[in-house]
Write an enzyme that holds these catalytic residues in place. Structure first.
Site, mmCIF file in Angstrom:
data_model
loop_
_atom_site.group_PDB
_atom_site.id
_atom_site.type_symbol
_atom_site.label_atom_id
_atom_site.label_comp_id
_atom_site.label_asym_id
_atom_site.label_seq_id
_atom_site.Cartn_x
_atom_site.Cartn_y
_atom_site.Cartn_z
ATOM 1 N N ARG A 153 0.878 -1.188 0.000
ATOM 2 C CA ARG A 153 0.000 0.000 0.000
ATOM 3 C C ARG A 153 0.905 1.224 0.000
ATOM 4 O O ARG A 153 1.722 1.396 0.917
ATOM 5 C CB ARG A 153 -0.923 0.009 1.225
ATOM 6 C CG ARG A 153 -1.623 1.353 1.410
ATOM 7 C CD ARG A 153 -2.741 1.321 2.425
ATOM 8 N NE ARG A 153 -3.895 0.597 1.920
ATOM 9 C CZ ARG A 153 -5.119 0.696 2.440
ATOM 10 N NH1 ARG A 153 -5.341 1.494 3.475
ATOM 11 N NH2 ARG A 153 -6.116 0.012 1.933
ATOM 12 N N HIS A 204 -7.507 0.757 -6.343
ATOM 13 C CA HIS A 204 -7.669 -0.096 -5.154
ATOM 14 C C HIS A 204 -8.296 -1.422 -5.606
ATOM 15 O O HIS A 204 -9.419 -1.764 -5.238
ATOM 16 C CB HIS A 204 -8.542 0.605 -4.122
ATOM 17 C CG HIS A 204 -8.441 0.026 -2.736
ATOM 18 N ND1 HIS A 204 -7.577 -0.997 -2.410
ATOM 19 C CD2 HIS A 204 -9.116 0.325 -1.588
ATOM 20 C CE1 HIS A 204 -7.726 -1.303 -1.129
ATOM 21 N NE2 HIS A 204 -8.636 -0.521 -0.612
ATOM 22 N N GLN A 248 -9.929 -4.011 -3.142
ATOM 23 C CA GLN A 248 -11.248 -3.631 -2.619
ATOM 24 C C GLN A 248 -12.342 -4.018 -3.621
ATOM 25 O O GLN A 248 -13.406 -4.509 -3.237
ATOM 26 C CB GLN A 248 -11.304 -2.123 -2.353
ATOM 27 C CG GLN A 248 -12.656 -1.645 -1.868
ATOM 28 C CD GLN A 248 -13.016 -2.158 -0.483
ATOM 29 O OE1 GLN A 248 -12.233 -2.015 0.438
ATOM 30 N NE2 GLN A 248 -14.194 -2.740 -0.334
ATOM 31 N N ASP A 271 -17.394 6.821 -1.495
ATOM 32 C CA ASP A 271 -16.135 6.791 -0.732
ATOM 33 C C ASP A 271 -15.956 8.186 -0.128
ATOM 34 O O ASP A 271 -16.675 9.130 -0.498
ATOM 35 C CB ASP A 271 -14.983 6.442 -1.701
ATOM 36 C CG ASP A 271 -13.639 6.233 -1.020
ATOM 37 O OD1 ASP A 271 -13.595 6.110 0.220
ATOM 38 O OD2 ASP A 271 -12.620 6.195 -1.734
ATOM 39 N N CYS A 328 -16.470 1.376 0.683
ATOM 40 C CA CYS A 328 -15.264 0.594 1.003
ATOM 41 C C CYS A 328 -14.862 0.757 2.462
ATOM 42 O O CYS A 328 -14.155 -0.085 3.003
ATOM 43 C CB CYS A 328 -14.129 0.974 0.067
ATOM 44 S SG CYS A 328 -13.595 2.688 0.190
ATOM 45 N N ARG A 340 -13.605 -8.739 2.109
ATOM 46 C CA ARG A 340 -12.186 -8.428 1.945
ATOM 47 C C ARG A 340 -11.328 -9.639 2.353
ATOM 48 O O ARG A 340 -10.295 -9.896 1.752
ATOM 49 C CB ARG A 340 -11.788 -7.208 2.800
ATOM 50 C CG ARG A 340 -12.349 -5.870 2.344
ATOM 51 C CD ARG A 340 -11.875 -5.481 0.950
ATOM 52 N NE ARG A 340 -10.435 -5.539 0.800
ATOM 53 C CZ ARG A 340 -9.593 -4.523 1.050
ATOM 54 N NH1 ARG A 340 -10.083 -3.357 1.420
ATOM 55 N NH2 ARG A 340 -8.297 -4.669 0.877
HETATM 56 N N1 NVA Z 1 -10.112 6.668 -1.381
HETATM 57 C C1 NVA Z 1 -9.726 6.207 -0.070
HETATM 58 C C2 NVA Z 1 -9.913 4.728 0.017
HETATM 59 C C3 NVA Z 1 -9.612 4.170 1.383
HETATM 60 C C4 NVA Z 1 -9.828 2.696 1.466
HETATM 61 C C5 NVA Z 1 -8.295 6.580 0.221
HETATM 62 O O1 NVA Z 1 -7.435 6.416 -0.655
HETATM 63 O O2 NVA Z 1 -8.026 7.069 1.318
HETATM 64 N N1 CP Z 2 -11.333 -0.217 2.498
HETATM 65 C C1 CP Z 2 -10.055 -0.214 2.911
HETATM 66 O O1 CP Z 2 -9.095 -0.435 2.153
HETATM 67 O O2 CP Z 2 -9.923 0.064 4.230
HETATM 68 P P1 CP Z 2 -8.555 0.278 5.009
HETATM 69 O O3 CP Z 2 -7.981 1.603 4.551
HETATM 70 O O4 CP Z 2 -8.949 0.298 6.455
HETATM 71 O O5 CP Z 2 -7.617 -0.832 4.674
#
Ligand code: NVA
Ligand code: CP
Length: 305
Positions: A103, A130, A133, A221, A261, A289
């Site tokens: 990540r 992502h 997800q 989101d 998500c 997930r």
């Molecule tokens: N769009 C959000 C998704 C988190 C799972 C982010 O990147 O923070």
């Molecule tokens: N939806 C998701 O990826 O959540 P986290 O940021 O908690 O991993």
């Protein structure tokens, strides 16, 4: 060549369908005797340069339940915090572990990891995508609606990494997807064109009511993603009309499935009564997930010997 999972497009239709089938098998068989342990003797490094709850827990539990060892590396607990280059971390990890999930921020950092690894790398979120997800989101929809074709999917909110992965899913699976995003926050037109050329029916509008009209699935989101905290106040103003409210849902199919998500900001992109209401499937989505993480790991590592 290791099998990386960087985008849904890389997976292709067959890969994606196979992962969805595997994920559902993992879900229905969880906790039964005789569980498959394909990762016995294998270590998977779970590398996080950004915070996570769901992705970390799902991957950690997935590796554990598949018989392997999950090794979590967070930014603050590793030399990432002191600026060790990704290419150096990659060349060290790849000599010791059997797969890596990453990540990070810019997708170029993910590509740098891949370039210097000889083991599978899975994208656990970048600023652009992502995909892991989406595996869960599609699994949830498939289970609840029994199909993906013939449904109208709507996205309401930011044209962000999640929106991008929905667009990719539409391209790979030929889905009908309408995204409602404010001007200045639209997904890149090239992404939309690519998905349409691949067989998706993807449209971008600015009016949430137009996107959700007759929709069978609506996703949203946060307005400000990780790394955009400084823009939070400005974004609250821009996105004020893009909240999932009970009124907005009235335009959708009567059995519309609402997805998020998570984490959710109640009263911003989604109202409490929608998040906790009868159309919301967000908690099953979160559980998926785990099942889809197992499926993705097995898919990526099955050629690994
Ligand atoms: N769009 C959000 C998704 C988190 C799972 C982010 O990147 O923070
Ligand atoms: N939806 C998701 O990826 O959540 P986290 O940021 O908690 O991993």
């Amino acid at each position: 060549m290791p099998r990386h999972l960087l985008t849904l497009t890389d997976l292709g239709r067959d890969g994606l369908i196979r992962i969805l089938e595997l994920a559902e098998r993992f879900r229905t068989r969880r906790g039964r005797p005789g569980a498959e342990l394909p990762l016995v003797g294998k270590t998977v490094a779970l590398v996080f340069e950004k915070p996570s709850t769901r992705t970390r827990v799902s991957l950690e539990v997935a590796v554990h339940e598949l018989g392997g060892h999950p090794l979590v590396l967070t930014k603050s607990g590793s030399q990432m915090d002191r600026g060790e280059p990704v290419k150096d971390m990659a060349r060290v990890l790849t000599r010791m572990v059997h797969a890596i999930t990453f990540r990070t921020g810019g997708v170029e950092r993910l590509h740098e990891m891949v370039t210097h690894c000889t083991v599978p790398v899975l994208n656990a979120l970048t600023d652009q995508d992502h995909p892991m997800q989406l595996l869960a989101d599609l699994q949830t929809v498939l289970r609840v609606r029994k199909r993906l074709g013939g449904l109208k999917f709507a996205w309401v909110g930011d044209g962000n990494n999640m929106a991008n992965s929905w667009i990719e899913a539409a391209g790979v699976l030929g889905l009908d997807l309408v995204l409602a995003c404010p001007d200045g926050y639209l997904p890149a037109p090239e992404r939309v064109s690519r998905a349409c050329a691949a067989g998706g029916n993807v449209r971008v509008v600015t009016d949430p009511a137009a996107a959700t009209e007759g929709a069978h699935v609506i996703s949203t989101d946060v307005f400000a993603s990780m790394g955009q905290e400084a823009e939070q106040q400005a974004r609250l103003r821009v996105f004020a009309g893009y909240r999932l409210t009970r009124d907005l849902l009235k335009r959708a199919a009567s059995d519309v499935v609402v997805l998020h998500c998570l984490p959710a900001h109640r009263g911003e992109e989604i109202d409490e009564e929608v998040l906790e209401g009868p159309h919301s499937h967000v908690w099953e989505q979160a559980e998926d997930r785990l099942h889809s993480a197992k499926a993705a790991l097995v898919w990526a590592m099955e050629r690994d010997g």
